[in-house]
Write a protein that holds these residues in place. Structure first.
Motif, PDB file in Angstrom:
ATOM      1  N   SER A 240       0.854  -1.186   0.000  1.00 36.14           N
ATOM      2  CA  SER A 240       0.000   0.000   0.000  1.00 36.14           C
ATOM      3  C   SER A 240       0.889   1.235   0.000  1.00 36.14           C
ATOM      4  N   GLY A 241       0.805   2.025  -1.083  1.00 39.37           N
ATOM      5  CA  GLY A 241       1.662   3.197  -1.179  1.00 39.37           C
ATOM      6  C   GLY A 241       3.124   2.815  -1.145  1.00 39.37           C
ATOM      7  N   LYS A 242       3.882   3.404  -0.205  1.00 38.10           N
ATOM      8  CA  LYS A 242       5.301   3.081  -0.087  1.00 38.10           C
ATOM      9  C   LYS A 242       5.548   1.862   0.797  1.00 38.10           C
ATOM     10  N   ALA A 243       4.504   1.421   1.478  1.00 36.51           N
ATOM     11  CA  ALA A 243       4.649   0.273   2.378  1.00 36.51           C
ATOM     12  C   ALA A 243       4.608  -1.029   1.581  1.00 36.51           C
ATOM     13  N   SER A 244       5.530  -1.908   1.867  1.00 37.68           N
ATOM     14  CA  SER A 244       5.581  -3.204   1.188  1.00 37.68           C
ATOM     15  C   SER A 244       5.882  -4.278   2.225  1.00 37.68           C
ATOM     16  N   TRP A 245       4.916  -5.167   2.450  1.00 38.92           N
ATOM     17  CA  TRP A 245       5.054  -6.196   3.468  1.00 38.92           C
ATOM     18  C   TRP A 245       5.396  -7.530   2.820  1.00 38.92           C
ATOM     19  N   HIS A 246       5.778  -8.475   3.666  1.00 33.18           N
ATOM     20  CA  HIS A 246       6.069  -9.811   3.165  1.00 33.18           C
ATOM     21  C   HIS A 246       4.816 -10.410   2.529  1.00 33.18           C
ATOM     22  N   ARG A 247       4.989 -11.078   1.403  1.00 36.34           N
ATOM     23  CA  ARG A 247       3.859 -11.758   0.775  1.00 36.34           C
ATOM     24  C   ARG A 247       3.482 -12.979   1.603  1.00 36.34           C
ATOM     25  N   SER A 248       2.192 -13.248   1.653  1.00 36.19           N
ATOM     26  CA  SER A 248       1.713 -14.377   2.454  1.00 36.19           C
ATOM     27  C   SER A 248       0.868 -15.308   1.606  1.00 36.19           C
ATOM     28  N   THR A 249       0.827 -16.569   2.015  1.00 36.98           N
ATOM     29  CA  THR A 249       0.016 -17.570   1.321  1.00 36.98           C
ATOM     30  C   THR A 249      -1.265 -17.773   2.126  1.00 36.98           C
ATOM     31  N   THR A 250      -2.374 -17.448   1.525  1.00 36.26           N
ATOM     32  CA  THR A 250      -3.666 -17.592   2.193  1.00 36.26           C
ATOM     33  C   THR A 250      -4.672 -18.182   1.219  1.00 36.26           C
ATOM     34  N   GLY A 251      -5.833 -18.571   1.760  1.00 34.96           N
ATOM     35  CA  GLY A 251      -6.908 -19.083   0.914  1.00 34.96           C
ATOM     36  C   GLY A 251      -6.648 -20.511   0.473  1.00 34.96           C
ATOM     37  N   GLY A 252      -7.289 -20.900  -0.610  1.00 34.78           N
ATOM     38  CA  GLY A 252      -7.158 -22.262  -1.107  1.00 34.78           C
ATOM     39  C   GLY A 252      -8.040 -23.229  -0.352  1.00 34.78           C
ATOM     40  N   ARG A 253      -7.961 -24.476  -0.706  1.00 34.70           N
ATOM     41  CA  ARG A 253      -8.754 -25.516  -0.062  1.00 34.70           C
ATOM     42  C   ARG A 253      -8.023 -26.003   1.184  1.00 34.70           C
ATOM     43  N   ARG A 254      -8.693 -25.851   2.303  1.00 26.96           N
ATOM     44  CA  ARG A 254      -8.041 -25.988   3.603  1.00 26.96           C
ATOM     45  C   ARG A 254      -7.450 -27.362   3.856  1.00 26.96           C
ATOM     46  N   GLN A 255      -7.948 -28.419   3.200  1.00 28.48           N
ATOM     47  CA  GLN A 255      -7.432 -29.765   3.463  1.00 28.48           C
ATOM     48  C   GLN A 255      -6.051 -29.984   2.839  1.00 28.48           C
ATOM     49  N   ILE A 256      -5.690 -29.148   1.844  1.00 29.86           N
ATOM     50  CA  ILE A 256      -4.499 -29.436   1.056  1.00 29.86           C
ATOM     51  C   ILE A 256      -3.211 -28.983   1.741  1.00 29.86           C
ATOM     52  N   ARG A 257      -3.213 -27.788   2.306  1.00 25.77           N
ATOM     53  CA  ARG A 257      -1.967 -27.224   2.847  1.00 25.77           C
ATOM     54  C   ARG A 257      -1.289 -28.122   3.900  1.00 25.77           C
ATOM     55  N   PRO A 258      -2.021 -28.633   4.917  1.00 28.57           N
ATOM     56  CA  PRO A 258      -1.334 -29.486   5.900  1.00 28.57           C
ATOM     57  C   PRO A 258      -0.703 -30.731   5.265  1.00 28.57           C
ATOM     58  N   ALA A 259      -1.412 -31.333   4.304  1.00 29.05           N
ATOM     59  CA  ALA A 259      -0.871 -32.527   3.651  1.00 29.05           C
ATOM     60  C   ALA A 259       0.329 -32.172   2.783  1.00 29.05           C
ATOM     61  N   LEU A 260       0.286 -31.035   2.100  1.00 26.41           N
ATOM     62  CA  LEU A 260       1.427 -30.610   1.283  1.00 26.41           C
ATOM     63  C   LEU A 260       2.644 -30.294   2.153  1.00 26.41           C
ATOM     64  N   PHE A 261       2.398 -29.791   3.358  1.00 27.09           N
ATOM     65  CA  PHE A 261       3.506 -29.499   4.275  1.00 27.09           C
ATOM     66  C   PHE A 261       4.250 -30.789   4.630  1.00 27.09           C
ATOM     67  N   ILE A 262       3.502 -31.836   4.952  1.00 28.31           N
ATOM     68  CA  ILE A 262       4.130 -33.131   5.259  1.00 28.31           C
ATOM     69  C   ILE A 262       4.866 -33.665   4.028  1.00 28.31           C
ATOM     70  N   ALA A 263       4.255 -33.501   2.858  1.00 34.97           N
ATOM     71  CA  ALA A 263       4.897 -33.953   1.619  1.00 34.97           C
ATOM     72  C   ALA A 263       6.208 -33.208   1.376  1.00 34.97           C
ATOM     73  N   ALA A 264       6.207 -31.902   1.664  1.00 30.78           N
ATOM     74  CA  ALA A 264       7.420 -31.103   1.472  1.00 30.78           C
ATOM     75  C   ALA A 264       8.518 -31.556   2.432  1.00 30.78           C
ATOM     76  N   LEU A 265       8.157 -31.844   3.682  1.00 28.17           N
ATOM     77  CA  LEU A 265       9.141 -32.339   4.639  1.00 28.17           C
ATOM     78  C   LEU A 265       9.763 -33.644   4.159  1.00 28.17           C
TER      79      LEU A 265
END
Length: 322
Positions: A240-265
Motif C-alpha cells: 500500500s503506497g510506499k509500504a511493502s510487506w512480506h507476501r503471504s500464502t492464504t486461501g485455497g482448499r483448507r485440506q491441502i496445505r497441511p498434507a502438502l507441508f508433510i509432503a514437502a518435509l
C-alpha cells in the motif's frame, strides 16, 4: 440446452434449507415449497425452456434434490459460495436475514454476475464416491488424534481402556476406508492414471494421492498459478503506497496445505531435485518456512503438469485408435 450468459433474462434465487426451498424470480414476491422433487418440479416447470439462470447456495447436500430437478428441466444453475454471497450482501450494508430475503439477494447476485458465474455440472458418480470416502477418512483421522491426546492426559487413567478400545475401532475403520479407496481408484482408468502420475512426484505418498484426487479434481486443467492458488500456496502481495510487506500464502482448499507441508518435509529429506532446491534456498538465507512453502508450491505444480501431460497423451492415443 443451457442458455449462454448473455441470453439470461430471468434469474431465480433459491434459498435452500433442509425441509424447504424459497424461490424468488427477481420481483418482491417469493414462494416457499417443500424440498422434494415433485414439489420443486412443479414450481420450476414454468421456467423450463426459458432463458433462466437458477442460483442457489451450497448447503452441504440439502441442495442436491434441487440441482437434480434443475438438471432434469435443463435449467442452467450456479451453486454459489455462501461466503461470496454474504460479502456481496454486506457490501450494501444490509443485515436483515430470513429465507425470502436470502432468496431475493441470491436473485440479485445472479443478475449482477450472470456473465461470470460458472454453471453447475453434475459430478461423476465415481468422483463423488471418492470425495465422500476421503472426507470420512479425514474425519476419522481427526477423531483418532483427539483420542490419542485424551489418552495422554493425566486424568484419563480411569477411562484409558475405553479410549484404547475406541482407538482400535477407529484404526479398523480407517484401514477399511483405505482399502475401499484403493479399490475405487484402481477400478477407474482415469483415476488410476492420475494416481500413477501423482505417486511419481517426490514427497507425495499414499495418503496425499487420494486426497488430491478427491479435493482437487481440477489437477491437470489449470496453469501453475491457478493450481498454486487453489492449493493455498500462492504468495499474495500486501502493499500500500510506499509500504511493502512480506507476501503471504492464504486461501485455497483448507485440506491441502497441511498434507502438502508433510509432503514437502518428506521430499526435502530425500535424494531428489526438490531436496536440492530446498538446500539452495536455505543457502540463500531464506527462512525454513519460506523454503518449505516454496517446495510445497513446486510439488503441486509438478503434480499438475504431470497429470496434464498424462491425460493429454492418453487422449491423443484414444483419438489415434478411434
Amino acid at each position: 440446452m443451457m442458455a449462454e450468459p448473455a441470453e439470461i433474462q430471468c434469474v431465480l434465487g433459491l434459498d435452500v434449507s433442509r425441509d424447504t426451498v424459497t424461490l424468488c424470480d427477481g420481483r418482491r414476491h417469493t414462494v416457499t415449497v417443500a424440498n422434494e422433487a415433485d414439489a420443486l418440479r412443479a414450481a420450476l416447470q414454468p421456467y423450463q425452456g426459458t432463458t433462466t439462470l437458477a442460483v442457489c447456495g451450497a448447503t452441504g447436500g440439502y441442495e442436491d434434490i434441487l440441482l437434480g430437478v434443475l438438471l432434469e428441466l435443463a435449467i442452467p444453475a450456479h451453486r454459489a459460495d455462501p461466503a461470496k454471497v454474504k460479502a456481496y450482501i454486506k457490501s450494501f450494508g444490509k443485515r436483515a436475514k430470513n429465507d425470502p430475503i436470502d432468496a431475493r439477494w441470491l436473485s440479485r447476485y445472479g443478475r449482477d454476475r450472470a456473465a461470470t458465474l460458472p454453471r453447475w455440472q453434475p459430478v461423476d458418480l465415481t468422483q463423488q464416491k471418492l470425495e465422500l470416502l476421503v472426507a470420512r477418512r479425514l474425519d476419522l483421522v481427526a477423531m483418532r488424534v483427539q483420542e490419542q491426546n485424551r489418552l495422554k492426559a493425566p486424568r484419563s487413567r480411569l477411562i484409558a481402556d475405553n479410549i484404547r478400545d475406541h482407538l482400535a475401532e477407529l484404526e479398523r475403520h480407517i484401514e477399511a476406508l483405505n482399502a475401499e479407496i484403493d479399490t475405487l481408484v484402481g477400478e477407474s482408468r482415469d483415476l488410476a492414471l492420475r494416481a500413477e502420475q501423482l505417486r511419481s512426484v517426490p514427497g507425495i505418498g499414499p495418503v496425499l494421492v487420494p486426497l488430491l484426487l478427491a479435493v482437487m479434481p481440477e489437477l491437470g486443467t489449470l496453469n501453475r498459478r491457478q493450481v498454486a492458488s487453489l492449493a493455498g500456496v500462492a504468495p499474495h502481495p500486501k502493499d500500500s503506497g510506499k509500504a511493502s510487506w512480506h507476501r503471504s500464502t492464504t486461501g485455497g482448499r483448507r485440506q491441502i496445505r497441511p498434507a502438502l507441508f508433510i509432503a514437502a518435509l518428506a521430499a526435502c529429506r530425500g535424494d531428489n531435485p526438490l531436496a536440492v532446491a530446498y538446500k539452495a534456498l536455505l543457502k540463500a538465507a531464506k527462512p525454513k518456512r519460506v523454503a518449505l512453502t516454496a517446495i510445497m508450491r513446486k510439488i503441486i505444480t509438478i503434480a499438475n503438469a504431470r497429470v496434464r501431460d498424462a491425460v493429454r497423451h492418453q487422449n491423443e492415443i484414444g483419438q489415434i485408435n478411434a
